[in-house]
Design a protein around this motif. Sequence first.
Motif, PDB file in Angstrom:
ATOM      1  N   UNK A 153     -36.398 -91.526  28.754  1.00 45.72           N
ATOM      2  CA  UNK A 153     -35.183 -91.685  27.939  1.00 45.72           C
ATOM      3  C   UNK A 153     -35.196 -90.711  26.761  1.00 45.72           C
ATOM      4  N   UNK A 154     -36.350 -90.582  26.103  1.00 41.85           N
ATOM      5  CA  UNK A 154     -36.452 -89.665  24.963  1.00 41.85           C
ATOM      6  C   UNK A 154     -36.235 -88.226  25.387  1.00 41.85           C
ATOM      7  N   UNK A 155     -36.769 -87.841  26.526  1.00 37.78           N
ATOM      8  CA  UNK A 155     -36.588 -86.465  27.012  1.00 37.78           C
ATOM      9  C   UNK A 155     -35.115 -86.187  27.322  1.00 37.78           C
ATOM     10  N   UNK A 156     -34.461 -87.140  27.932  1.00 36.47           N
ATOM     11  CA  UNK A 156     -33.038 -86.986  28.240  1.00 36.47           C
ATOM     12  C   UNK A 156     -32.220 -86.902  26.955  1.00 36.47           C
ATOM     13  N   UNK A 157     -32.523 -87.782  25.996  1.00 31.57           N
ATOM     14  CA  UNK A 157     -31.782 -87.797  24.725  1.00 31.57           C
ATOM     15  C   UNK A 157     -31.943 -86.483  23.966  1.00 31.57           C
ATOM     16  N   UNK A 158     -33.166 -85.924  23.979  1.00 29.18           N
ATOM     17  CA  UNK A 158     -33.399 -84.663  23.286  1.00 29.18           C
ATOM     18  C   UNK A 158     -32.659 -83.519  23.962  1.00 29.18           C
ATOM     19  N   UNK A 159     -32.622 -83.547  25.294  1.00 22.94           N
ATOM     20  CA  UNK A 159     -31.905 -82.489  26.028  1.00 22.94           C
ATOM     21  C   UNK A 159     -30.413 -82.553  25.723  1.00 22.94           C
ATOM     22  N   UNK A 174     -28.313 -79.587  23.722  1.00 28.30           N
ATOM     23  CA  UNK A 174     -27.446 -78.703  24.497  1.00 28.30           C
ATOM     24  C   UNK A 174     -25.984 -79.133  24.575  1.00 28.30           C
ATOM     25  N   UNK A 175     -25.690 -80.381  24.244  1.00 28.65           N
ATOM     26  CA  UNK A 175     -24.302 -80.858  24.293  1.00 28.65           C
ATOM     27  C   UNK A 175     -23.691 -80.988  22.891  1.00 28.65           C
ATOM     28  N   UNK A 176     -24.547 -80.947  21.855  1.00 32.55           N
ATOM     29  CA  UNK A 176     -24.058 -81.057  20.482  1.00 32.55           C
ATOM     30  C   UNK A 176     -24.584 -79.875  19.673  1.00 32.55           C
ATOM     31  N   UNK A 177     -23.835 -78.789  19.677  1.00 35.56           N
ATOM     32  CA  UNK A 177     -24.249 -77.563  18.998  1.00 35.56           C
ATOM     33  C   UNK A 177     -23.277 -77.279  17.855  1.00 35.56           C
ATOM     34  N   UNK A 178     -23.761 -77.142  16.631  1.00 36.82           N
ATOM     35  CA  UNK A 178     -25.181 -77.033  16.260  1.00 36.82           C
ATOM     36  C   UNK A 178     -25.921 -78.353  16.101  1.00 36.82           C
ATOM     37  N   UNK A 179     -25.182 -79.487  16.039  1.00 33.49           N
ATOM     38  CA  UNK A 179     -25.865 -80.760  15.857  1.00 33.49           C
ATOM     39  C   UNK A 179     -24.931 -81.904  16.237  1.00 33.49           C
ATOM     40  N   UNK A 215     -36.268 -77.138  16.392  1.00 34.25           N
ATOM     41  CA  UNK A 215     -35.458 -76.503  17.440  1.00 34.25           C
ATOM     42  C   UNK A 215     -36.262 -76.328  18.729  1.00 34.25           C
ATOM     43  N   UNK A 216     -37.556 -76.077  18.564  1.00 34.12           N
ATOM     44  CA  UNK A 216     -38.403 -75.858  19.732  1.00 34.12           C
ATOM     45  C   UNK A 216     -38.624 -77.146  20.529  1.00 34.12           C
ATOM     46  N   UNK A 217     -38.299 -78.294  19.918  1.00 36.88           N
ATOM     47  CA  UNK A 217     -38.494 -79.574  20.588  1.00 36.88           C
ATOM     48  C   UNK A 217     -37.199 -80.122  21.206  1.00 36.88           C
ATOM     49  N   UNK A 218     -36.105 -79.379  21.040  1.00 38.45           N
ATOM     50  CA  UNK A 218     -34.806 -79.880  21.509  1.00 38.45           C
ATOM     51  C   UNK A 218     -34.461 -79.453  22.931  1.00 38.45           C
ATOM     52  N   UNK A 219     -35.387 -78.786  23.612  1.00 34.32           N
ATOM     53  CA  UNK A 219     -35.187 -78.395  25.014  1.00 34.32           C
ATOM     54  C   UNK A 219     -33.920 -77.559  25.183  1.00 34.32           C
ATOM     55  N   UNK A 220     -33.725 -76.587  24.289  1.00 38.98           N
ATOM     56  CA  UNK A 220     -32.531 -75.754  24.320  1.00 38.98           C
ATOM     57  C   UNK A 220     -32.577 -74.783  25.489  1.00 38.98           C
ATOM     58  N   UNK A 221     -31.443 -74.657  26.185  1.00 35.01           N
ATOM     59  CA  UNK A 221     -31.327 -73.639  27.223  1.00 35.01           C
ATOM     60  C   UNK A 221     -31.147 -72.282  26.549  1.00 35.01           C
ATOM     61  N   UNK A 222     -31.249 -71.221  27.334  1.00 36.63           N
ATOM     62  CA  UNK A 222     -31.061 -69.872  26.800  1.00 36.63           C
ATOM     63  C   UNK A 222     -29.663 -69.725  26.212  1.00 36.63           C
ATOM     64  N   UNK A 282     -27.771 -72.114  24.990  1.00 31.86           N
ATOM     65  CA  UNK A 282     -27.670 -72.912  23.769  1.00 31.86           C
ATOM     66  C   UNK A 282     -28.312 -72.193  22.586  1.00 31.86           C
ATOM     67  N   UNK A 283     -29.468 -71.582  22.819  1.00 28.29           N
ATOM     68  CA  UNK A 283     -30.124 -70.815  21.755  1.00 28.29           C
ATOM     69  C   UNK A 283     -29.218 -69.697  21.266  1.00 28.29           C
ATOM     70  N   UNK A 284     -28.570 -69.022  22.201  1.00 28.60           N
ATOM     71  CA  UNK A 284     -27.686 -67.912  21.845  1.00 28.60           C
ATOM     72  C   UNK A 284     -26.478 -68.402  21.064  1.00 28.60           C
ATOM     73  N   UNK A 285     -25.952 -69.546  21.449  1.00 29.25           N
ATOM     74  CA  UNK A 285     -24.791 -70.098  20.744  1.00 29.25           C
ATOM     75  C   UNK A 285     -25.146 -70.425  19.295  1.00 29.25           C
ATOM     76  N   UNK A 286     -26.335 -70.993  19.079  1.00 26.63           N
ATOM     77  CA  UNK A 286     -26.802 -71.265  17.719  1.00 26.63           C
ATOM     78  C   UNK A 286     -26.844 -69.971  16.893  1.00 26.63           C
ATOM     79  N   UNK A 287     -27.401 -68.926  17.492  1.00 23.64           N
ATOM     80  CA  UNK A 287     -27.545 -67.661  16.762  1.00 23.64           C
ATOM     81  C   UNK A 287     -26.186 -67.048  16.422  1.00 23.64           C
TER      82      UNK A 287
END
Length: 427
Positions: free
Chosen positions: A101-107, A111-116, A179-186, A188-193
Amino acid sequence: MKKKVLIISYYWPPSGGPGVQRWLKFVKYLPEFHIDPIVYIPEAPNYPLVDESLVSEIPNNVTVLKYPIKEPYKLAGLFSKKSSKTISKGIIPDYKKQSFIEKVMLYIRGNFFIPDARIGWVKPSVVYLSKYILENNIDTIITTGPPHSLHLIGLQLKKDLGVEWLADFRDPWTTIGYHKQLKLTKASKEKHKVLEKKVLNTASQIIVTSFTTKKEFQEITSQPIEVITNGYDYETTTAFELDSKFSIAHIGSLLSKRNPDVLWSVLSDLRKENDDFLKDFQLNFIGAVSVDVLESIRNNDLSDCVNEVGYVSHKEAIACQKKSQVLLLIEIDSEDTKCIIPGKLFEYMVSNRPIMAIGPNGSDVEKIIKETNTGVYFNYDDYESLKTTILEHYKAFKNKSLQSHPIGLQKYSRKQLTQQLVALIKK
Protein backbone atom coordinates in the motif's frame (compact mmCIF):
# COMPACT_ATOMS: atom_id res chain seq x y z
CA MET A 1 -0.50 54.66 3.98
CA LYS A 2 0.54 51.04 4.45
CA LYS A 3 1.47 48.91 1.45
CA LYS A 4 -0.73 45.81 1.03
CA VAL A 5 0.99 42.47 0.43
CA LEU A 6 -0.84 39.20 -0.25
CA ILE A 7 0.90 36.15 1.25
CA ILE A 8 -0.14 32.76 -0.16
CA SER A 9 0.69 29.91 2.22
CA TYR A 10 -0.49 26.37 2.91
CA TYR A 11 0.79 26.18 6.49
CA TRP A 12 -0.85 28.45 9.06
CA PRO A 13 -2.07 27.94 12.63
CA PRO A 14 -3.38 25.57 13.85
CA SER A 15 -0.83 23.75 11.71
CA GLY A 16 2.12 22.58 13.78
CA GLY A 17 5.65 21.82 12.67
CA PRO A 18 8.38 24.10 11.32
CA GLY A 19 6.63 25.15 8.09
CA VAL A 20 4.22 27.50 9.86
CA GLN A 21 6.74 29.47 11.93
CA ARG A 22 8.46 31.47 9.18
CA TRP A 23 5.47 33.37 7.83
CA LEU A 24 3.61 33.58 11.12
CA LYS A 25 6.57 35.58 12.44
CA PHE A 26 6.96 37.71 9.30
CA VAL A 27 3.26 38.60 9.53
CA LYS A 28 3.79 39.52 13.19
CA TYR A 29 6.48 42.10 12.39
CA LEU A 30 5.56 43.42 8.91
CA PRO A 31 3.10 46.06 10.22
CA GLU A 32 5.96 47.68 12.16
CA PHE A 33 7.53 48.46 8.78
CA HIS A 34 4.29 49.89 7.28
CA ILE A 35 3.38 46.70 5.43
CA ASP A 36 -0.19 45.40 5.68
CA PRO A 37 -0.04 41.57 5.29
CA ILE A 38 -3.08 39.72 3.93
CA VAL A 39 -2.76 35.95 4.33
CA TYR A 40 -4.43 33.46 1.98
CA ILE A 41 -4.67 29.86 3.22
CA PRO A 42 -6.76 26.73 2.59
CA GLU A 43 -10.02 26.20 4.43
CA ALA A 44 -10.13 22.99 6.52
CA PRO A 45 -6.79 21.56 5.28
CA ASN A 46 -5.45 18.17 6.27
CA TYR A 47 -2.48 19.27 8.38
CA PRO A 48 -0.22 16.35 9.40
CA LEU A 49 0.61 18.11 12.69
CA VAL A 50 -1.65 20.40 14.72
CA ASP A 51 -0.58 22.91 17.38
CA GLU A 52 -3.57 24.87 18.69
CA SER A 53 -1.29 27.04 20.87
CA LEU A 54 -0.01 28.82 17.76
CA VAL A 55 -3.46 30.28 17.03
CA SER A 56 -2.93 32.80 19.83
CA GLU A 57 0.14 34.13 17.99
CA ILE A 58 -1.85 35.31 14.96
CA PRO A 59 -1.98 39.13 15.11
CA ASN A 60 -5.50 40.35 15.89
CA ASN A 61 -5.68 42.80 13.01
CA VAL A 62 -4.37 40.58 10.20
CA THR A 63 -6.76 39.70 7.35
CA VAL A 64 -6.86 35.94 6.70
CA LEU A 65 -8.61 34.72 3.55
CA LYS A 66 -9.63 31.07 3.24
CA TYR A 67 -10.70 28.97 0.29
CA PRO A 68 -11.71 25.27 0.33
CA ILE A 69 -9.13 22.66 -0.63
CA LYS A 70 -9.57 19.01 -1.63
CA GLU A 71 -6.96 16.90 0.10
CA PRO A 72 -5.97 13.57 -1.55
CA TYR A 73 -4.49 12.38 1.76
CA LYS A 74 -8.04 12.22 3.13
CA LEU A 75 -8.99 9.81 0.34
CA ALA A 76 -5.79 7.82 0.84
CA GLY A 77 -6.72 7.46 4.49
CA LEU A 78 -9.67 5.30 3.48
CA PHE A 79 -7.19 2.66 2.33
CA SER A 80 -4.55 3.08 5.03
CA LYS A 81 -5.00 5.79 7.64
CA LYS A 82 -1.67 5.04 9.31
CA SER A 83 0.36 5.07 6.08
CA SER A 84 -1.27 8.22 4.69
CA LYS A 85 -0.69 10.09 7.95
CA THR A 86 2.93 8.94 8.19
CA ILE A 87 3.76 9.84 4.58
CA SER A 88 2.03 13.23 4.86
CA LYS A 89 4.38 13.99 7.79
CA GLY A 90 7.35 13.24 5.52
CA ILE A 91 8.31 10.04 7.31
CA ILE A 92 8.90 7.60 4.45
CA PRO A 93 9.97 4.09 5.51
CA ASP A 94 13.01 2.44 3.97
CA TYR A 95 12.07 0.84 0.62
CA LYS A 96 12.58 -2.72 1.86
CA LYS A 97 10.20 -2.10 4.77
CA GLN A 98 7.44 -0.41 2.76
CA SER A 99 4.16 -2.24 2.50
CA PHE A 100 2.50 -2.74 -0.89
CA ILE A 101 0.00 0.00 0.00
CA GLU A 102 2.82 2.42 0.88
CA LYS A 103 4.62 1.73 -2.40
CA VAL A 104 1.45 2.34 -4.38
CA MET A 105 0.67 5.53 -2.44
CA LEU A 106 4.17 6.90 -3.03
CA TYR A 107 3.98 6.13 -6.75
CA ILE A 108 0.61 7.86 -7.05
CA ARG A 109 1.76 10.83 -4.94
CA GLY A 110 4.91 11.21 -7.07
CA ASN A 111 3.48 10.80 -10.56
CA PHE A 112 -0.19 11.83 -10.43
CA PHE A 113 0.23 14.96 -8.27
CA ILE A 114 2.93 17.19 -9.74
CA PRO A 115 4.48 19.10 -8.14
CA ASP A 116 2.62 17.88 -5.04
CA ALA A 117 -0.68 16.76 -3.56
CA ARG A 118 -2.06 20.32 -3.32
CA ILE A 119 -2.03 20.93 -7.09
CA GLY A 120 -5.85 20.85 -7.17
CA TRP A 121 -5.98 24.06 -5.14
CA VAL A 122 -4.15 26.09 -7.81
CA LYS A 123 -6.89 26.85 -10.37
CA PRO A 124 -9.69 27.78 -7.95
CA SER A 125 -7.23 29.92 -5.97
CA VAL A 126 -6.20 31.85 -9.08
CA VAL A 127 -9.85 32.62 -9.88
CA TYR A 128 -10.64 33.70 -6.31
CA LEU A 129 -7.47 35.76 -5.81
CA SER A 130 -7.61 37.49 -9.21
CA LYS A 131 -10.90 39.10 -8.21
CA TYR A 132 -9.66 39.97 -4.71
CA ILE A 133 -6.40 41.52 -5.97
CA LEU A 134 -8.19 43.76 -8.46
CA GLU A 135 -10.85 44.84 -5.97
CA ASN A 136 -8.32 45.68 -3.26
CA ASN A 137 -5.56 47.30 -5.35
CA ILE A 138 -2.85 44.81 -4.38
CA ASP A 139 0.33 45.00 -6.46
CA THR A 140 2.62 42.59 -4.57
CA ILE A 141 2.12 38.89 -3.78
CA ILE A 142 4.31 36.34 -2.02
CA THR A 143 4.08 32.57 -2.40
CA THR A 144 5.86 30.25 0.02
CA GLY A 145 6.61 26.58 -0.56
CA PRO A 146 6.68 23.71 -0.05
CA PRO A 147 4.14 22.77 -1.14
CA HIS A 148 5.63 24.16 -4.35
CA SER A 149 2.26 24.01 -6.10
CA LEU A 150 1.58 27.35 -4.40
CA HIS A 151 4.24 28.91 -6.63
CA LEU A 152 2.05 27.94 -9.59
CA ILE A 153 -0.64 30.23 -8.15
CA GLY A 154 1.91 33.05 -8.18
CA LEU A 155 3.01 32.13 -11.69
CA GLN A 156 -0.51 32.46 -13.09
CA LEU A 157 -1.32 35.66 -11.16
CA LYS A 158 1.90 37.24 -12.41
CA LYS A 159 1.03 36.26 -15.96
CA ASP A 160 -2.60 37.43 -15.76
CA LEU A 161 -2.31 40.59 -13.64
CA GLY A 162 1.33 41.66 -13.87
CA VAL A 163 1.75 41.84 -10.08
CA GLU A 164 5.13 41.89 -8.38
CA TRP A 165 5.73 38.32 -7.22
CA LEU A 166 8.17 37.14 -4.57
CA ALA A 167 8.64 33.35 -4.53
CA ASP A 168 9.87 32.09 -1.14
CA PHE A 169 11.53 28.64 -1.08
CA ARG A 170 11.77 27.22 2.44
CA ASP A 171 13.26 24.10 0.81
CA PRO A 172 14.66 23.43 -2.66
CA TRP A 173 12.41 21.82 -5.30
CA THR A 174 13.83 19.11 -7.55
CA THR A 175 16.87 18.39 -5.39
CA ILE A 176 14.98 17.87 -2.13
CA GLY A 177 15.98 14.52 -0.63
CA TYR A 178 12.54 12.85 -0.58
CA HIS A 179 12.13 13.21 -4.38
CA LYS A 180 14.27 10.11 -4.73
CA GLN A 181 11.75 8.18 -2.63
CA LEU A 182 8.67 9.17 -4.65
CA LYS A 183 9.25 6.63 -7.45
CA LEU A 184 9.17 9.36 -10.11
CA THR A 185 9.12 8.30 -13.75
CA LYS A 186 11.47 9.99 -16.21
CA ALA A 187 8.55 12.07 -17.53
CA SER A 188 7.57 13.14 -14.01
CA LYS A 189 11.12 14.22 -13.17
CA GLU A 190 11.22 16.29 -16.35
CA LYS A 191 7.88 17.91 -15.58
CA HIS A 192 9.17 18.98 -12.15
CA LYS A 193 12.25 20.54 -13.73
CA VAL A 194 10.18 22.40 -16.33
CA LEU A 195 7.87 23.83 -13.67
CA GLU A 196 10.78 24.74 -11.41
CA LYS A 197 12.55 26.59 -14.24
CA LYS A 198 9.37 28.43 -15.23
CA VAL A 199 8.77 29.61 -11.65
CA LEU A 200 12.38 30.68 -11.12
CA ASN A 201 12.49 32.62 -14.36
CA THR A 202 9.14 34.35 -13.92
CA ALA A 203 9.15 35.48 -10.27
CA SER A 204 10.18 39.11 -9.76
CA GLN A 205 12.27 38.10 -6.75
CA ILE A 206 13.32 34.72 -5.36
CA ILE A 207 13.90 34.20 -1.64
CA VAL A 208 15.70 31.13 -0.27
CA THR A 209 16.61 30.03 3.24
CA SER A 210 20.13 28.78 2.52
CA PHE A 211 23.27 29.81 0.68
CA THR A 212 23.57 26.45 -1.09
CA THR A 213 20.06 26.75 -2.54
CA LYS A 214 20.89 30.23 -3.83
CA LYS A 215 23.93 28.82 -5.62
CA GLU A 216 21.84 25.98 -7.06
CA PHE A 217 19.11 28.31 -8.34
CA GLN A 218 21.67 30.67 -9.89
CA GLU A 219 22.44 27.85 -12.32
CA ILE A 220 18.81 27.96 -13.50
CA THR A 221 17.88 31.65 -13.47
CA SER A 222 19.33 35.15 -13.64
CA GLN A 223 16.45 36.58 -11.57
CA PRO A 224 17.52 38.21 -8.25
CA ILE A 225 17.89 35.75 -5.36
CA GLU A 226 18.11 36.77 -1.70
CA VAL A 227 18.97 34.55 1.26
CA ILE A 228 16.68 35.16 4.24
CA THR A 229 17.23 32.34 6.68
CA ASN A 230 14.78 31.19 9.30
CA GLY A 231 15.38 32.62 12.73
CA TYR A 232 14.38 32.90 16.36
CA ASP A 233 11.83 35.01 18.19
CA TYR A 234 12.06 36.24 21.76
CA GLU A 235 9.90 33.72 23.60
CA THR A 236 8.45 34.76 26.95
CA THR A 237 9.16 31.63 28.93
CA THR A 238 9.77 31.11 32.61
CA ALA A 239 13.10 29.84 33.87
CA PHE A 240 13.48 26.08 33.72
CA GLU A 241 15.55 23.78 35.82
CA LEU A 242 17.95 21.77 33.72
CA ASP A 243 17.38 18.02 33.48
CA SER A 244 18.93 16.17 36.39
CA LYS A 245 20.10 13.51 33.93
CA PHE A 246 22.80 14.08 31.32
CA SER A 247 20.20 14.46 28.60
CA ILE A 248 20.84 14.66 24.88
CA ALA A 249 17.62 15.77 23.21
CA HIS A 250 16.43 15.79 19.62
CA ILE A 251 13.45 18.06 18.96
CA GLY A 252 11.45 17.46 15.79
CA SER A 253 10.87 14.56 13.40
CA LEU A 254 13.66 12.02 13.07
CA LEU A 255 13.30 10.43 9.65
CA SER A 256 14.63 7.05 8.53
CA LYS A 257 17.57 8.54 6.62
CA ARG A 258 18.56 10.71 9.59
CA ASN A 259 20.02 7.77 11.42
CA PRO A 260 23.63 8.28 12.58
CA ASP A 261 24.80 4.82 13.56
CA VAL A 262 28.12 6.37 14.62
CA LEU A 263 26.36 8.31 17.41
CA TRP A 264 24.45 5.29 18.69
CA SER A 265 27.72 3.32 18.65
CA VAL A 266 29.56 6.02 20.63
CA LEU A 267 26.80 6.26 23.22
CA SER A 268 26.63 2.49 23.54
CA ASP A 269 30.40 2.26 24.09
CA LEU A 270 30.41 5.09 26.64
CA ARG A 271 27.70 3.34 28.66
CA LYS A 272 29.73 0.14 28.66
CA GLU A 273 32.97 1.89 29.62
CA ASN A 274 31.71 4.29 32.27
CA ASP A 275 29.35 3.27 35.08
CA ASP A 276 28.56 6.89 36.00
CA PHE A 277 27.69 7.70 32.39
CA LEU A 278 25.47 4.61 32.27
CA LYS A 279 23.59 5.86 35.33
CA ASP A 280 23.34 9.53 34.28
CA PHE A 281 22.62 9.38 30.54
CA GLN A 282 19.22 9.87 28.93
CA LEU A 283 18.27 10.23 25.24
CA ASN A 284 15.14 12.35 24.71
CA PHE A 285 13.13 12.36 21.49
CA ILE A 286 10.55 15.15 21.25
CA GLY A 287 8.72 14.53 17.98
CA ALA A 288 8.00 11.64 15.61
CA VAL A 289 10.75 9.02 15.32
CA SER A 290 10.91 6.49 12.49
CA VAL A 291 10.93 2.77 13.25
CA ASP A 292 14.31 2.46 11.47
CA VAL A 293 15.95 4.86 13.93
CA LEU A 294 14.39 3.10 16.92
CA GLU A 295 15.60 -0.24 15.55
CA SER A 296 19.18 1.06 15.25
CA ILE A 297 19.00 2.32 18.83
CA ARG A 298 17.69 -1.04 20.00
CA ASN A 299 20.54 -2.82 18.15
CA ASN A 300 23.00 -0.68 20.11
CA ASP A 301 21.40 -1.59 23.46
CA LEU A 302 20.22 1.96 24.09
CA SER A 303 16.46 1.42 24.31
CA ASP A 304 16.45 1.51 28.12
CA CYS A 305 17.75 5.11 28.18
CA VAL A 306 15.34 6.45 25.55
CA ASN A 307 12.55 8.81 26.56
CA GLU A 308 10.22 9.02 23.55
CA VAL A 309 7.94 12.01 24.21
CA GLY A 310 6.32 12.38 20.79
CA TYR A 311 4.97 15.55 19.21
CA VAL A 312 4.41 18.52 21.54
CA SER A 313 3.30 22.13 21.03
CA HIS A 314 5.83 24.74 19.98
CA LYS A 315 5.78 26.27 23.45
CA GLU A 316 6.49 22.88 25.03
CA ALA A 317 9.28 22.26 22.50
CA ILE A 318 10.96 25.53 23.55
CA ALA A 319 10.75 24.40 27.19
CA CYS A 320 12.32 21.03 26.30
CA GLN A 321 15.19 22.81 24.55
CA LYS A 322 15.93 25.04 27.53
CA LYS A 323 15.83 22.10 29.99
CA SER A 324 18.06 19.74 28.00
CA GLN A 325 21.74 19.40 28.76
CA VAL A 326 22.74 18.97 25.10
CA LEU A 327 20.71 19.53 21.92
CA LEU A 328 21.02 17.14 19.01
CA LEU A 329 20.53 18.13 15.37
CA ILE A 330 20.76 15.47 12.65
CA GLU A 331 20.60 15.83 8.87
CA ILE A 332 20.74 13.19 6.14
CA ASP A 333 24.28 12.47 4.93
CA SER A 334 23.84 13.59 1.32
CA GLU A 335 24.91 16.28 -1.15
CA ASP A 336 21.22 17.17 -1.49
CA THR A 337 20.90 18.10 2.20
CA LYS A 338 23.83 20.52 2.48
CA CYS A 339 21.34 23.31 1.83
CA ILE A 340 18.87 22.30 4.56
CA ILE A 341 18.90 24.61 7.58
CA PRO A 342 16.20 23.39 9.98
CA GLY A 343 14.20 26.17 11.60
CA LYS A 344 14.86 24.66 15.01
CA LEU A 345 18.58 25.40 14.66
CA PHE A 346 17.96 29.07 15.42
CA GLU A 347 15.85 28.29 18.46
CA TYR A 348 18.54 25.86 19.58
CA MET A 349 21.10 28.68 19.27
CA VAL A 350 19.31 30.94 21.76
CA SER A 351 18.55 28.17 24.26
CA ASN A 352 21.95 28.53 25.98
CA ARG A 353 22.51 24.80 25.51
CA PRO A 354 25.41 23.34 23.46
CA ILE A 355 24.46 21.86 20.09
CA MET A 356 25.81 18.61 18.66
CA ALA A 357 25.03 18.50 14.93
CA ILE A 358 25.65 15.59 12.58
CA GLY A 359 25.37 15.90 8.82
CA PRO A 360 27.17 16.12 5.48
CA ASN A 361 30.54 17.82 5.18
CA GLY A 362 30.42 21.47 4.10
CA SER A 363 26.76 22.09 4.93
CA ASP A 364 25.20 25.48 5.63
CA VAL A 365 24.37 24.29 9.15
CA GLU A 366 28.07 23.64 9.79
CA LYS A 367 28.87 27.18 8.64
CA ILE A 368 26.28 28.80 10.95
CA ILE A 369 27.19 26.72 14.02
CA LYS A 370 30.88 27.56 13.66
CA GLU A 371 30.17 31.23 12.94
CA THR A 372 27.98 31.59 16.05
CA ASN A 373 30.04 29.35 18.36
CA THR A 374 26.88 27.51 19.40
CA GLY A 375 28.08 23.92 19.18
CA VAL A 376 30.14 21.30 17.40
CA TYR A 377 29.49 19.82 13.96
CA PHE A 378 30.33 16.22 13.01
CA ASN A 379 30.24 14.04 9.93
CA TYR A 380 28.77 10.56 9.92
CA ASP A 381 32.17 8.88 10.41
CA ASP A 382 33.52 11.09 13.23
CA TYR A 383 33.56 8.42 15.93
CA GLU A 384 36.56 9.71 17.92
CA SER A 385 35.55 13.40 17.71
CA LEU A 386 32.01 12.58 18.82
CA LYS A 387 33.22 10.49 21.71
CA THR A 388 35.67 13.17 22.87
CA THR A 389 33.05 15.93 22.70
CA ILE A 390 30.38 13.94 24.54
CA LEU A 391 32.87 13.11 27.30
CA GLU A 392 33.82 16.81 27.56
CA HIS A 393 30.15 17.76 27.81
CA TYR A 394 29.59 15.05 30.39
CA LYS A 395 32.51 16.30 32.49
CA ALA A 396 31.10 19.87 32.34
CA PHE A 397 27.67 18.47 33.30
CA LYS A 398 29.16 16.82 36.39
CA ASN A 399 30.86 20.13 37.27
CA LYS A 400 27.58 22.02 36.67
CA SER A 401 29.30 24.24 34.08
CA LEU A 402 27.77 22.94 30.85
CA GLN A 403 26.44 25.74 28.63
CA SER A 404 27.03 27.36 25.24
CA HIS A 405 28.84 30.65 24.52
CA PRO A 406 27.17 32.08 21.41
CA ILE A 407 28.28 35.12 19.43
CA GLY A 408 26.60 37.23 16.74
CA LEU A 409 23.06 35.86 17.03
CA GLN A 410 21.22 39.16 16.58
CA LYS A 411 21.13 38.99 12.77
CA TYR A 412 18.99 35.84 13.04
CA SER A 413 16.24 37.48 15.09
CA ARG A 414 12.82 37.36 13.39
CA LYS A 415 12.47 41.14 13.50
CA GLN A 416 15.81 41.73 11.80
CA LEU A 417 15.01 39.11 9.15
CA THR A 418 11.67 40.83 8.54
CA GLN A 419 13.61 44.02 7.84
CA GLN A 420 15.44 42.14 5.06
CA LEU A 421 12.10 41.05 3.62
CA VAL A 422 10.70 44.60 3.74
CA ALA A 423 13.66 45.84 1.70
CA LEU A 424 12.70 43.39 -1.07
CA ILE A 425 8.99 44.28 -0.92
CA LYS A 426 9.72 47.99 -1.20
CA LYS A 427 12.42 47.60 -3.86
